[in-house]
Design an enzyme around this catalytic site. Structure first.
Site, PDB file in Angstrom:
ATOM      1  N   GLY A   1      -0.020  26.883 -24.545  1.00 15.03           N
ATOM      2  CA  GLY A   1       0.903  26.024 -24.099  1.00 15.03           C
ATOM      3  C   GLY A   1       2.034  26.756 -23.384  1.00 15.03           C
ATOM      4  N   GLY A   2       2.591  27.376 -24.413  1.00 18.88           N
ATOM      5  CA  GLY A   2       4.418  27.243 -24.012  1.00 18.88           C
ATOM      6  C   GLY A   2       4.140  29.446 -22.937  1.00 18.88           C
TER       7      GLY A   2
ATOM      8  CG  ASN B   1      -2.119  21.856 -21.993  1.00 20.91           C
ATOM      9  OD1 ASN B   1      -1.958  21.188 -21.214  1.00 20.91           O
ATOM     10  ND2 ASN B   1      -1.930  21.133 -23.182  1.00 20.91           N
ATOM     11  CD1 TRP B   2       0.497  25.537 -17.115  1.00 20.86           C
ATOM     12  CD2 TRP B   2       1.531  24.116 -15.248  1.00 20.86           C
ATOM     13  NE1 TRP B   2       0.518  26.049 -16.148  1.00 20.86           N
ATOM     14  CE2 TRP B   2       0.907  25.627 -14.806  1.00 20.86           C
ATOM     15  CE3 TRP B   2       2.128  23.788 -14.031  1.00 20.86           C
ATOM     16  CZ2 TRP B   2       0.739  26.503 -13.359  1.00 20.86           C
ATOM     17  CZ3 TRP B   2       2.143  24.485 -12.642  1.00 20.86           C
ATOM     18  CH2 TRP B   2       1.843  25.633 -12.584  1.00 20.86           C
ATOM     19  CE  LYS B   3       1.193  22.074 -24.581  1.00 23.75           C
ATOM     20  NZ  LYS B   3       1.476  22.021 -26.448  1.00 23.75           N
TER      21      LYS B   3
ATOM     22  CB  SER C   1       1.612  29.466 -31.478  1.00 28.32           C
ATOM     23  OG  SER C   1       2.717  28.275 -31.675  1.00 28.32           O
TER      24      SER C   1
ATOM     25  CD  GLU D   1      -4.795  23.323 -28.502  1.00 31.16           C
ATOM     26  OE1 GLU D   1      -4.818  24.574 -27.828  1.00 31.16           O
ATOM     27  OE2 GLU D   1      -4.380  21.877 -27.871  1.00 31.16           O
TER      28      GLU D   1
ATOM     29  N   GLY E   1       2.703  25.017 -30.903  1.00 33.84           N
ATOM     30  CA  GLY E   1       4.632  24.857 -30.268  1.00 33.84           C
ATOM     31  C   GLY E   1       5.184  25.661 -30.741  1.00 33.84           C
TER      32      GLY E   1
ATOM     33  CD  GLU F   1       1.353  18.393 -27.581  1.00 34.28           C
ATOM     34  OE1 GLU F   1       1.409  18.202 -26.146  1.00 34.28           O
ATOM     35  OE2 GLU F   1       1.503  20.042 -28.133  1.00 34.28           O
TER      36      GLU F   1
ATOM     37  CG  HIS G   1      -3.690  18.059 -26.019  1.00 37.84           C
ATOM     38  ND1 HIS G   1      -2.880  18.100 -26.999  1.00 37.84           N
ATOM     39  CD2 HIS G   1      -3.861  19.574 -26.225  1.00 37.84           C
ATOM     40  CE1 HIS G   1      -2.064  19.474 -26.836  1.00 37.84           C
ATOM     41  NE2 HIS G   1      -2.453  20.631 -26.392  1.00 37.84           N
TER      42      HIS G   1
HETATM   43  P1  PGA Z   1       0.673  26.623 -27.331  1.00 38.63           P
HETATM   44  O1  PGA Z   1       0.316  24.632 -26.523  1.00 38.63           O
HETATM   45  O2  PGA Z   1       0.357  27.642 -27.805  1.00 38.63           O
HETATM   46  O3  PGA Z   1       2.191  26.148 -27.174  1.00 38.63           O
HETATM   47  O4  PGA Z   1       0.864  25.812 -28.764  1.00 38.63           O
HETATM   48  C1  PGA Z   1      -1.145  25.208 -27.052  1.00 38.63           C
HETATM   49  C2  PGA Z   1      -1.481  23.407 -26.358  1.00 38.63           C
HETATM   50  O5  PGA Z   1      -1.159  22.963 -27.160  1.00 38.63           O
HETATM   51  O6  PGA Z   1      -2.652  23.746 -25.914  1.00 38.63           O
END
Ligand code: PGA
Length: 256
Positions: free
Chosen positions: A237-238, A13-15, A216, A170, A176, A100, A98
């Site tokens: 994500g990251g 998930n590149w956001k 994470s 999640e 994050g 966010e 998601h």
């Molecule tokens: P993260 O994000 O790996 O940076 O914690 C995961 C996500 O939001 O899908």
């Protein structure tokens, strides 16, 4: 329940990261690193990168996804993108719900459900995100929250359509933050969500559905998380923004 029946899926998930040039470079770097993957590999990229990423991944085992879609087919919804528009440009996956989106953009369980159904109707595969806040975990209502989010998101989704859904557990407090759920916490929550799917659709459907962990996940902790009976993959994500890190997670999920 039999983990070996389920296909492992690692999705990035590149956001809101990477412009088109960067997206092209990241996919190009990733292609040789994951070409032997024993799991599905997906990159969910910003809308503006979809075309570039799709072209860069063409003919490879990397599949491309978006990070949201609207529930209407078209209409007066400024700045929105429909599931049909994604389908038409050859994008097979979409993340929906998601945290966010829920935290910062007013996404509610009911709108998650509408988006899920529209995406399925358009022929997309959905990565449906559910998970609790830290305060909810501290109140011991992780199960209730995950059950509620899962049930409302899947309302009106047929057993047949469920085949095109991947669920990502999640925990919001782990996204994050560098705070990963322990493998036991991830395994327990994923198992609980599988139980919710079983209540709704029966044992076969529950056994077949891919349930990822996200929050994470990285090259170091991926193996331990993925070794859990109910953790069938990851939403990353990251660590999906660096090809070697993402490839290491793909490798962890490709172990027999
Ligand atoms: P993260 O994000 O790996 O940076 O914690 C995961 C996500 O939001 O899908």
């Amino acid at each position: 329940m039999n983990k070996s029946l389920r296909k492992a899926v690692i999705a990035g998930n590149w956001k809101m990261n990477k412009n088109r040039a960067e997206a092209k470079a990241l996919i190009a770097e990733l292609v040789p690193l994951v070409s032997e993957a024993g799991c599905d590999v997906i990159c969910c990229v910003p809308f503006t990168d979809l075309e570039t990423a799709r072209k860069a991944a063409d003919g490879t085992n990397i599949k491309i996804g978006a990070q949201n879609c609207h529930w209407a087919e078209n209409g007066a919804f400024t700045a929105e993108i429909s599931a049909g528009m994604l389908k038409e440009m050859g994008v097979p996956y979409v993340i929906i719900g998601h945290s966010e989106r829920r935290q910062y953009f007013g996404e509610a369980d009911e709108t998650v459900n509408k988006r899920v159904r529209a995406a399925l109707d358009a022929g997309l595969t959905v990565i449906l995100c559910v998970g609790e806040l830290l305060s909810q975990r501290e109140q011991n209502i992780t199960g209730e929250i995950c059950a509620m989010q899962t049930k409302i998101a899947l309302q009106g989704v047929s057993k047949d359509a469920l085949k095109n859904i991947i669920i990502a557990y999640e925990p919001v407090w782990a996204i994050g933050t560098g705070k990963t759920a322990t493998s036991e916490q991830a395994g327990e929550a994923n198992g609980f969500i599988r139980g919710v799917v079983e209540d709704l659709y029966g044992k076969d459907a529950a056994n077949a559905i891919t349930i990822q962990y996200g929050g994470s996940m990285n090259a170091k902790n991926a193996e331990e998380l993925l070794d859990q009976e109910h953790v069938d993959g990851g939403l990353i994500g990251g660590a999906s923004l660096k090809a070697p890190d993402f490839a290491a997670i793909v490798k962890a999920a490709s172990r027999p």
